[in-house]
Motif scaffolding. Sequence first.
Motif, mmCIF file in Angstrom:
data_model
loop_
_atom_site.group_PDB
_atom_site.id
_atom_site.type_symbol
_atom_site.label_atom_id
_atom_site.label_comp_id
_atom_site.label_asym_id
_atom_site.label_seq_id
_atom_site.Cartn_x
_atom_site.Cartn_y
_atom_site.Cartn_z
ATOM 1 N N ILE A 24 -6.408 2.811 -2.383
ATOM 2 C CA ILE A 24 -5.728 3.050 -3.649
ATOM 3 C C ILE A 24 -5.525 1.711 -4.356
ATOM 4 C CG2 ILE A 24 -3.644 3.959 -4.763
ATOM 5 C CD1 ILE A 24 -5.414 6.085 -3.369
ATOM 6 N N GLU A 25 -5.985 1.603 -5.618
ATOM 7 C CA GLU A 25 -5.890 0.341 -6.353
ATOM 8 C C GLU A 25 -4.993 0.427 -7.579
ATOM 9 O OE1 GLU A 25 -8.282 -2.636 -6.396
ATOM 10 O OE2 GLU A 25 -9.684 -2.020 -4.868
ATOM 11 N N SER A 26 -4.772 1.640 -8.130
ATOM 12 C CA SER A 26 -3.912 1.784 -9.315
ATOM 13 C C SER A 26 -3.274 3.167 -9.297
ATOM 14 C CB SER A 26 -4.695 1.550 -10.608
ATOM 15 O OG SER A 26 -5.801 2.411 -10.702
ATOM 16 N N VAL A 45 -1.700 -0.807 -13.262
ATOM 17 C CA VAL A 45 -3.156 -0.932 -13.376
ATOM 18 C C VAL A 45 -3.754 -1.628 -12.160
ATOM 19 C CG1 VAL A 45 -3.157 -0.901 -15.890
ATOM 20 C CG2 VAL A 45 -3.047 -3.093 -14.684
ATOM 21 N N ASN A 46 -2.906 -2.268 -11.364
ATOM 22 C CA ASN A 46 -3.354 -2.972 -10.180
ATOM 23 C C ASN A 46 -2.184 -3.022 -9.208
ATOM 24 O OD1 ASN A 46 -4.223 -4.879 -8.266
ATOM 25 N ND2 ASN A 46 -5.352 -6.030 -9.798
ATOM 26 N N LEU A 47 -2.405 -2.709 -7.958
ATOM 27 C CA LEU A 47 -1.337 -2.770 -6.966
ATOM 28 C C LEU A 47 -1.282 -4.139 -6.285
ATOM 29 C CD1 LEU A 47 -1.639 0.785 -5.399
ATOM 30 C CD2 LEU A 47 -0.055 -0.011 -7.149
ATOM 31 N N TYR A 48 -2.073 -5.082 -6.737
ATOM 32 C CA TYR A 48 -2.088 -6.472 -6.283
ATOM 33 C C TYR A 48 -2.099 -6.573 -4.763
ATOM 34 C CZ TYR A 48 -1.397 -7.344 -11.180
ATOM 35 O OH TYR A 48 -1.555 -7.355 -12.542
ATOM 36 N N ASN A 49 -1.063 -7.112 -4.159
ATOM 37 C CA ASN A 49 -1.056 -7.348 -2.713
ATOM 38 C C ASN A 49 -1.054 -6.064 -1.888
ATOM 39 O OD1 ASN A 49 -1.013 -10.122 -3.109
ATOM 40 N ND2 ASN A 49 1.220 -10.205 -3.118
ATOM 41 N N PHE A 50 -0.769 -4.931 -2.502
ATOM 42 C CA PHE A 50 -0.705 -3.686 -1.745
ATOM 43 C C PHE A 50 -1.976 -2.853 -1.887
ATOM 44 C CE2 PHE A 50 1.123 0.254 -0.126
ATOM 45 C CZ PHE A 50 1.909 -0.247 0.887
ATOM 46 N N LYS A 51 -2.890 -3.252 -2.758
ATOM 47 C CA LYS A 51 -4.092 -2.453 -2.980
ATOM 48 C C LYS A 51 -4.913 -2.338 -1.696
ATOM 49 C CE LYS A 51 -6.966 -6.180 -4.736
ATOM 50 N NZ LYS A 51 -7.687 -6.679 -5.868
ATOM 51 N N ASN A 52 -5.594 -1.229 -1.561
ATOM 52 C CA ASN A 52 -6.432 -0.931 -0.397
ATOM 53 C C ASN A 52 -5.652 -0.872 0.907
ATOM 54 O OD1 ASN A 52 -8.751 -0.818 -2.009
ATOM 55 N ND2 ASN A 52 -9.084 -3.004 -1.798
ATOM 56 N N LYS A 53 -4.363 -0.573 0.843
ATOM 57 C CA LYS A 53 -3.558 -0.507 2.056
ATOM 58 C C LYS A 53 -2.818 0.815 2.210
ATOM 59 C CE LYS A 53 -2.854 -5.456 2.154
ATOM 60 N NZ LYS A 53 -1.927 -6.559 2.033
ATOM 61 N N ALA A 54 -2.724 1.617 1.175
ATOM 62 C CA ALA A 54 -1.889 2.821 1.231
ATOM 63 C C ALA A 54 -2.493 3.883 2.142
ATOM 64 C CB ALA A 54 -1.671 3.386 -0.162
ATOM 65 N N THR A 100 -8.924 4.941 -6.968
ATOM 66 C CA THR A 100 -9.542 3.999 -6.030
ATOM 67 C C THR A 100 -9.960 2.703 -6.715
ATOM 68 O OG1 THR A 100 -11.702 5.044 -6.331
ATOM 69 C CG2 THR A 100 -10.346 5.825 -4.481
ATOM 70 N N GLY A 101 -9.908 2.650 -8.033
ATOM 71 C CA GLY A 101 -10.262 1.444 -8.785
ATOM 72 C C GLY A 101 -9.102 0.937 -9.615
ATOM 73 N N VAL A 102 -9.156 -0.340 -9.990
ATOM 74 C CA VAL A 102 -8.128 -0.908 -10.862
ATOM 75 C C VAL A 102 -8.259 -0.294 -12.254
ATOM 76 C CG1 VAL A 102 -7.950 -3.072 -9.582
ATOM 77 C CG2 VAL A 102 -9.554 -2.904 -11.486
#
Length: 119
Positions: free
Chosen positions: A113-115, A62-71, A86-88
């Motif tokens: 990418i967030e989830s 549900v959340n990529l935590y430290n990796f979100k918005n980096k893929a 694009t959202g959690v």
Amino acid sequence: MSNIKNHGVDMNNKQIKDLYSIEAVQDLSHEAAATISGGSLDLSDLKDGKGKRLDNIGRPRVNLYNFKNKASWYEVTGKRDWIVYTGVKFSGKSRRLKAGTKGNFTGPFNNDIESARPA
């Protein structure tokens, strides 16, 4: 720390015995693990998979935590499609990633990418 007792059985001792009763553990390659589990999703923060990686995502996140918005790159192993958001919590724009494919994210999905979850 106190021992947990259940019907006269020392549960801490039982758990330790259960751990030691495992006969053998095998290391599996990424491909073998993906085949057994039905597949996984790998992400990288640089194009063509050359950057920092978040590999072997095998269950909904549900959340990529430290990796979100980096893929910037993805690879889907196994026989199961994945959907990235694009959202959690599986919100925002979504994109279906086909099983057995890999590539670079483009447009609104690049670095956003967030989830992710299996399709």
